[in-house]
Scaffold this motif. Structure first.
Motif, PDB file in Angstrom:
ATOM      1  N   LEU A  94       5.778   9.824   2.854  1.00 15.29           N
ATOM      2  CA  LEU A  94       6.151   8.413   2.752  1.00 15.29           C
ATOM      3  C   LEU A  94       6.829   7.945   4.025  1.00 15.29           C
ATOM      4  O   LEU A  94       6.491   6.908   4.594  1.00 15.29           O
ATOM      5  CB  LEU A  94       7.079   8.211   1.550  1.00 15.29           C
ATOM      6  N   ILE A  95       7.820   8.715   4.482  1.00 16.38           N
ATOM      7  CA  ILE A  95       8.578   8.305   5.663  1.00 16.38           C
ATOM      8  C   ILE A  95       7.668   8.196   6.867  1.00 16.38           C
ATOM      9  O   ILE A  95       7.705   7.230   7.626  1.00 16.38           O
ATOM     10  CB  ILE A  95       9.727   9.304   5.927  1.00 16.38           C
ATOM     11  N   LYS A  96       6.797   9.205   7.064  1.00 16.26           N
ATOM     12  CA  LYS A  96       5.890   9.167   8.215  1.00 16.26           C
ATOM     13  C   LYS A  96       4.938   7.981   8.131  1.00 16.26           C
ATOM     14  O   LYS A  96       4.675   7.303   9.126  1.00 16.26           O
ATOM     15  CB  LYS A  96       5.083  10.474   8.282  1.00 16.26           C
ATOM     16  N   THR A  97       4.412   7.739   6.932  1.00 13.17           N
ATOM     17  CA  THR A  97       3.450   6.645   6.781  1.00 13.17           C
ATOM     18  C   THR A  97       4.097   5.293   7.020  1.00 13.17           C
ATOM     19  O   THR A  97       3.588   4.453   7.764  1.00 13.17           O
ATOM     20  CB  THR A  97       2.833   6.681   5.364  1.00 13.17           C
TER      21      THR A  97
ATOM     22  N   ILE B 277       2.943  -7.680  -4.164  1.00 15.17           N
ATOM     23  CA  ILE B 277       3.546  -6.497  -4.791  1.00 15.17           C
ATOM     24  C   ILE B 277       2.672  -5.991  -5.934  1.00 15.17           C
ATOM     25  O   ILE B 277       2.407  -4.778  -6.046  1.00 15.17           O
ATOM     26  CB  ILE B 277       4.962  -6.832  -5.287  1.00 15.17           C
ATOM     27  N   LEU B 278       2.229  -6.889  -6.799  1.00 13.75           N
ATOM     28  CA  LEU B 278       1.360  -6.470  -7.902  1.00 13.75           C
ATOM     29  C   LEU B 278       0.050  -5.897  -7.380  1.00 13.75           C
ATOM     30  O   LEU B 278      -0.465  -4.894  -7.920  1.00 13.75           O
ATOM     31  CB  LEU B 278       1.086  -7.658  -8.821  1.00 13.75           C
ATOM     32  N   THR B 279      -0.497  -6.507  -6.326  1.00 16.52           N
ATOM     33  CA  THR B 279      -1.743  -6.003  -5.748  1.00 16.52           C
ATOM     34  C   THR B 279      -1.540  -4.600  -5.204  1.00 16.52           C
ATOM     35  O   THR B 279      -2.347  -3.690  -5.453  1.00 16.52           O
ATOM     36  CB  THR B 279      -2.227  -6.932  -4.617  1.00 16.52           C
ATOM     37  N   ALA B 280      -0.467  -4.397  -4.444  1.00 16.09           N
ATOM     38  CA  ALA B 280      -0.209  -3.080  -3.859  1.00 16.09           C
ATOM     39  C   ALA B 280       0.019  -2.030  -4.937  1.00 16.09           C
ATOM     40  O   ALA B 280      -0.522  -0.911  -4.865  1.00 16.09           O
ATOM     41  CB  ALA B 280       1.000  -3.162  -2.928  1.00 16.09           C
ATOM     42  N   ALA B 281       0.815  -2.376  -5.952  1.00 10.91           N
ATOM     43  CA  ALA B 281       1.143  -1.401  -6.993  1.00 10.91           C
ATOM     44  C   ALA B 281      -0.080  -1.028  -7.818  1.00 10.91           C
ATOM     45  O   ALA B 281      -0.372   0.157  -8.042  1.00 10.91           O
ATOM     46  CB  ALA B 281       2.244  -1.962  -7.892  1.00 10.91           C
ATOM     47  N   TRP B 282      -0.822  -2.038  -8.273  1.00 12.10           N
ATOM     48  CA  TRP B 282      -1.960  -1.742  -9.146  1.00 12.10           C
ATOM     49  C   TRP B 282      -3.141  -1.172  -8.365  1.00 12.10           C
ATOM     50  O   TRP B 282      -3.943  -0.420  -8.920  1.00 12.10           O
ATOM     51  CB  TRP B 282      -2.358  -2.998  -9.914  1.00 12.10           C
ATOM     52  N   LEU B 283      -3.252  -1.512  -7.091  1.00 11.47           N
ATOM     53  CA  LEU B 283      -4.295  -0.894  -6.278  1.00 11.47           C
ATOM     54  C   LEU B 283      -3.988   0.580  -6.033  1.00 11.47           C
ATOM     55  O   LEU B 283      -4.893   1.420  -5.973  1.00 11.47           O
ATOM     56  CB  LEU B 283      -4.424  -1.638  -4.944  1.00 11.47           C
ATOM     57  N   ALA B 284      -2.709   0.897  -5.912  1.00  5.60           N
ATOM     58  CA  ALA B 284      -2.303   2.295  -5.716  1.00  5.60           C
ATOM     59  C   ALA B 284      -2.589   3.144  -6.946  1.00  5.60           C
ATOM     60  O   ALA B 284      -2.593   4.383  -6.860  1.00  5.60           O
ATOM     61  CB  ALA B 284      -0.819   2.354  -5.371  1.00  5.60           C
ATOM     62  N   GLU B 285      -2.836   2.493  -8.069  1.00  7.01           N
ATOM     63  CA  GLU B 285      -3.131   3.225  -9.305  1.00  7.01           C
ATOM     64  C   GLU B 285      -4.364   4.121  -9.150  1.00  7.01           C
ATOM     65  O   GLU B 285      -4.402   5.252  -9.663  1.00  7.01           O
ATOM     66  CB  GLU B 285      -3.368   2.215 -10.436  1.00  7.01           C
ATOM     67  N   TYR B 286      -5.358   3.653  -8.413  1.00  7.41           N
ATOM     68  CA  TYR B 286      -6.619   4.399  -8.308  1.00  7.41           C
ATOM     69  C   TYR B 286      -6.463   5.717  -7.565  1.00  7.41           C
ATOM     70  O   TYR B 286      -6.868   6.771  -8.075  1.00  7.41           O
ATOM     71  CB  TYR B 286      -7.681   3.499  -7.674  1.00  7.41           C
ATOM     72  N   PRO B 287      -5.897   5.755  -6.360  1.00 15.62           N
ATOM     73  CA  PRO B 287      -5.700   7.057  -5.730  1.00 15.62           C
ATOM     74  C   PRO B 287      -4.706   7.935  -6.482  1.00 15.62           C
ATOM     75  O   PRO B 287      -4.828   9.166  -6.457  1.00 15.62           O
ATOM     76  CB  PRO B 287      -5.185   6.710  -4.324  1.00 15.62           C
TER      77      PRO B 287
ATOM     78  N   ASP C  68      -0.710  10.520  -1.260  1.00 19.00           N
ATOM     79  CA  ASP C  68      -0.559  10.098   0.140  1.00 19.00           C
ATOM     80  C   ASP C  68      -1.301   8.786   0.396  1.00 19.00           C
ATOM     81  O   ASP C  68      -0.789   7.880   1.058  1.00 19.00           O
ATOM     82  CB  ASP C  68      -1.102  11.176   1.084  1.00 19.00           C
ATOM     83  N   LEU C  69      -2.513   8.691  -0.133  1.00 18.51           N
ATOM     84  CA  LEU C  69      -3.297   7.475   0.050  1.00 18.51           C
ATOM     85  C   LEU C  69      -2.648   6.298  -0.664  1.00 18.51           C
ATOM     86  O   LEU C  69      -2.638   5.173  -0.153  1.00 18.51           O
ATOM     87  CB  LEU C  69      -4.718   7.689  -0.470  1.00 18.51           C
ATOM     88  N   ALA C  70      -2.086   6.534  -1.845  1.00 15.94           N
ATOM     89  CA  ALA C  70      -1.411   5.468  -2.586  1.00 15.94           C
ATOM     90  C   ALA C  70      -0.228   4.925  -1.791  1.00 15.94           C
ATOM     91  O   ALA C  70      -0.029   3.706  -1.694  1.00 15.94           O
ATOM     92  CB  ALA C  70      -0.949   5.986  -3.949  1.00 15.94           C
ATOM     93  N   ILE C  71       0.543   5.830  -1.217  1.00 14.52           N
ATOM     94  CA  ILE C  71       1.699   5.398  -0.420  1.00 14.52           C
ATOM     95  C   ILE C  71       1.234   4.638   0.811  1.00 14.52           C
ATOM     96  O   ILE C  71       1.827   3.620   1.201  1.00 14.52           O
ATOM     97  CB  ILE C  71       2.552   6.622  -0.023  1.00 14.52           C
ATOM     98  N   ALA C  72       0.166   5.120   1.438  1.00 14.81           N
ATOM     99  CA  ALA C  72      -0.363   4.437   2.623  1.00 14.81           C
ATOM    100  C   ALA C  72      -0.834   3.025   2.271  1.00 14.81           C
ATOM    101  O   ALA C  72      -0.625   2.083   3.042  1.00 14.81           O
ATOM    102  CB  ALA C  72      -1.508   5.248   3.227  1.00 14.81           C
ATOM    103  N   LEU C  73      -1.469   2.855   1.108  1.00 16.31           N
ATOM    104  CA  LEU C  73      -1.906   1.523   0.682  1.00 16.31           C
ATOM    105  C   LEU C  73      -0.720   0.574   0.541  1.00 16.31           C
ATOM    106  O   LEU C  73      -0.765  -0.578   0.998  1.00 16.31           O
ATOM    107  CB  LEU C  73      -2.654   1.623  -0.651  1.00 16.31           C
ATOM    108  N   VAL C  74       0.344   1.072  -0.085  1.00 18.78           N
ATOM    109  CA  VAL C  74       1.540   0.244  -0.251  1.00 18.78           C
ATOM    110  C   VAL C  74       2.112  -0.135   1.108  1.00 18.78           C
ATOM    111  O   VAL C  74       2.500  -1.288   1.345  1.00 18.78           O
ATOM    112  CB  VAL C  74       2.590   0.985  -1.100  1.00 18.78           C
ATOM    113  N   ALA C  75       2.153   0.828   2.040  1.00 23.97           N
ATOM    114  CA  ALA C  75       2.713   0.561   3.363  1.00 23.97           C
ATOM    115  C   ALA C  75       1.876  -0.470   4.123  1.00 23.97           C
ATOM    116  O   ALA C  75       2.413  -1.399   4.739  1.00 23.97           O
ATOM    117  CB  ALA C  75       2.809   1.859   4.159  1.00 23.97           C
TER     118      ALA C  75
END
Length: 762
Positions: free
Chosen positions: A19-22, A530-540, A547-554
């Motif tokens: 998370l920190i690196k991303t 925020i809702l887009t980032a959170a619910w999109l992160a649901e898939y990975p 890692d991919l979910a965190i990258a999407l949020v970032a």
């Protein structure tokens, strides 16, 4: 406040490093992009130092005479090809626009307008009755305040009191700025009419030459000075003559009488033009309102710099729209004079257009019609949206708890409740999309506006359920949130055309802003992102790819901050302060790391540093936005006034404290409910959590951005209300779908249940 890993199976500490690196990597790219996008403007568009500009102006050829004609109350609906032939001709031959005359009060009086011209900042005549300007002090008359008028000139009465009052308002207007700038360049001023004296007076209240009215001006009066201001007040006098009723309200003026006054004003303009040299640049401004309502007024610029077309300025970024404070900046530029920092406007510019005069007048008239319609219905829209959603929640609660006869009936009720929830969640976005339809051109614009909003809302809700994702708990809500965020982002990146004169946007009459994100639009965009980032992160996450979910949020977080904060796009100061810590909080919750006030506070401090960096770079541009002006105020020691004005507005929005304190307690309690719904008997919400790993962080962070946004913006609790208007219906739809899936036979093809998690998430 703490939160364990939302998805188990991988130690949270390992993903914490990721998370920190991303976040650091993406943030570094975002900051680099920010500096690249801002540096060119700073490199070649800096303000010219006053000394350099003055020497340059001295070496350059003498500028053409500039004439400002003020016609208080003049509207585009007053013009006609045969009724006002001179103004009609000037409209066709030069630049034309709607003029926002908002100063320190909802309705601008003539004295307010003239003083705003003088200061280049919103100014006022305190304790005035919105009457005609007072007659100036002339040579030979008793001197007021120790300032004697020059031979042939005049002094504005009560000038020192007017200066002191405006210096201590929240705008710190420096009355006399325009006159001082002209005198500093060793040029003179001519005022024609009492109001013009207040517009051109220098810091001591003097104008060099004074003529009582246009009819009394000689040929020499029109060529004597580089800057001349003319007052044509017949239209305003018509309303003064009509008087007020026993309640103090303006007695209506018949339209026939108003148009006759406009025709008389046109004749006076023609006389002024007949006496001017051929190279004179003429600026015409309907620089005040007439009771009882504020409107957009007439702005016309005719002369060498102005092509036939629509007026605009960098203060509005809207074709066909300029502000009263821009008039001061325009006069300074035409005279080759530097613009002091205290003058906040931007020079008028004409965007070339081949539109006919009739088309230009009609377009600008319709612009005011749209602003009036939105202003009349905006308050009701908030009330209807909020109350209807409350009714929806009540009906949904009854529907969800009642034992219906037959499983088929229950499923139909749940399906209907879900669509209604999605529909109301789509309404905020629909209110902006309504700007794509020219509803203001019909005879009855308000009903058409309402129908248009409802139609777009139904369309978006239908799209959210149209694909194979309709059986998902969160994907329909994700579709609506993504559409909302995308529409708002594309709009501010392409000129903010959907923000102006919309129900959740802003109007040119209120003049809070003319481009970028207003406070309501920010709240909607922030929650949607925020809702887009959170619910999109649901898939990975479901695939075990944290890692991919965190990258999407970032990535979405950095994009949201850039879109909201960059001066070229959202130009939103408070939004950056709210988005940075909230997206950091979302990333921490998605990663499974513990959230603490210390961490959120550190990210909040990072948001402060970022917004100050944006302010610094923007302050170096030729015409900085309010972001850049804040840095200038900070350097000059005046920033506290801006902060206190915003804070006072925010506190004022909270209203009655005995109501506000329990509300704050309820919001704190809501945090505990969202974090652990089963502990507080919110089992329906817990069912949605059981089907979606990211709904909990989505809701908690939506509430957080609403609270921070409330505290750092002057709209106060309106921001929290707009945030709820999107988040709650979409989460209600997710909860209803979770109940459908949990009911016997409630699943649908393609709506597989989530895999059991190996550890609790609460």
């Amino acid at each position: 406040m703490g939160q364990r890993g939302l998805v188990s199976g991988t130690p949270a500490r390992t993903h914490g490093a990721v998370l920190i690196k991303t976040v650091v990597g993406v943030a570094a790219l975002g900051v680099l992009s920010l500096l690249i996008s801002l540096r060119p403007a700073a490199a070649h568009a800096d303000r010219v130092p006053a000394a350099t500009a003055a020497s340059t102006a001295a070496a350059a050829p003498a500028p053409a005479p500039t004439v400002v004609i003020g016609i208080p109350g003049l509207m585009w609906s007053d013009l006609g090809e045969h009724r006002t032939p001179t103004l009609w001709r000037l409209t066709g031959e030069g630049g034309a626009g709607g003029l926002s005359v908002r100063t320190t009060r909802p309705s601008t009086c003539p004295m307010d307008g003239w003083l705003t011209l003088s200061a280049g900042q919103r100014a006022r005549m305190a304790n005035g009755n919105c009457g005609l300007p007072s007659a100036p002090v002339l040579p030979g008359q008793p001197v007021s305040g120790g300032v004697a008028p020059p031979e042939g000139g005049a002094v504005a009465p009560g000038w020192q009191m007017i200066k002191n009052d405006n210096a201590h308002t929240s705008y710190h207007a420096q009355v006399g700025l325009l006159g001082d700038a002209v005198h500093k360049a060793r040029m003179c001023t001519t005022a024609v009419g009492p109001g013009a004296v207040f517009g051109l007076a220098d810091g001591s209240g003097k104008v060099d030459h004074y003529v009582a009215s246009p009819d009394k001006a000689t040929a020499a009066d029109w060529t004597r000075c580089g800057l001349t201001a003319v007052e044509i007040d017949g239209l305003f006098r018509t309303f003064v003559s009509a008087g007020v009723d026993p309640k103090g309200d303006q007695v209506p003026v018949p339209r026939k009488k108003r148009l006759a006054a406009a025709a008389a004003a046109d004749q006076q303009v023609a006389k002024v033009l007949a006496g001017l040299p051929s190279n004179a640049v003429v600026l015409i401004a309907g620089l005040s309102d007439v009771k009882p309502q504020a409107h957009l007024r007439v702005a016309i610029a005719k002369g060498t710099p102005f092509k036939p077309g629509y007026l605009t300025s960098s203060a509005t970024r809207q074709d066909g729209l300029v502000t009263l404070t821009d008039l001061t900046a325009t006069a300074l530029q035409l005279l080759n004079l530097p613009q002091p920092e205290q003058a906040v406007g931007s020079p008028w510019d004409a965007k070339a257009s081949d539109a006919s005069t009739a088309d230009k007048v009609e377009t600008l008239r319709e612009q005011d019609v749209a602003a009036q319609a939105v202003r009349r219905v905006q308050g009701s829209f908030f009330l209807v949206l909020g109350s209807t959603q409350l009714v929806l929640y009540g009906i949904a609660a009854l529907a969800l708890r009642r034992r219906w006869k037959g499983q088929g009936t229950r499923l139909r009720i749940l399906n209907g409740t879900r669509f209604v929830a999605l529909f109301w969640g789509a309404i905020p976005c629909a209110s902006f999309l309504a700007g794509l339809v020219p509803w203001w051109q019909v005879p009855h614009p308000i009903p058409v506006l309402i129908v248009t909003v409802l139609g777009f809302g139904a369309l978006i809700a239908s799209v959210s359920l149209a694909g194979p994702w309709r059986g998902s708990v969160t994907t329909p809500g994700l579709v609506i949130a993504a559409i909302t965020a995308t529409v708002l982002a594309l709009d501010v990146m392409t000129g903010s055309n959907l923000q102006i004169n919309t129900l959740l946007g802003y109007t040119a009459i209120v003049a809070g802003r003319f481009y970028g994100f207003g406070n309501q639009a920010f709240a909607l965009f922030a929650v949607a992102a925020i809702l887009t980032a959170a619910w999109l992160a649901e898939y990975p996450l479901r695939q075990g790819r944290k890692d991919l979910a965190i990258a999407l949020v970032a990535v979405i977080g950095v994009a949201a901050v850039a879109i909201d904060g960059l001066p070229a796009w959202g130009a939103d100061f408070g939004g950056v302060l709210a988005l940075v810590p909230t997206f950091a909080m979302l990333g921490l919750m998605i990663s499974g790391r513990r959230v603490s006030l210390v961490k959120v506070g550190l990210f909040g401090l990072a948001g402060v540093v970022l917004v100050l960096a944006i302010s610094y770079w923007n302050a170096r541009s030729a015409h900085p936005t309010h972001l850049g002006r804040f840095w200038q105020d900070l350097v000059n020691g005046d920033a506290w006034g801006t902060v206190t004005r915003k804070f006072d507005s925010m506190i004022g929005s909270l209203g009655f404290w005995p109501f506000t304190v329990p509300l704050a307690g309820a919001i704190i309690f809501l945090y505990f409910v969202l974090m652990r719904p089963t502990r507080w008997r919110a089992s329906l919400l817990d069912r949605a959590y059981a089907h979606s790993d990211t709904t909990r962080p989505a809701l908690v962070c939506s509430l957080t951005v609403g609270i921070i946004g409330t505290l750092v913006n002057d709209s106060g609790v309106v921001i929290l209300a707009v945030a709820f208007s999107l988040a709650i219906p979409l989460v209600l739809a997710a909860t209803v779908r979770a109940l459908e899936l949990d009911a016997p036979g409630g699943g649908t093809p393609g709506s597989a249940r989530p895999e059991p998690r190996s550890a609790p998430t609460g």
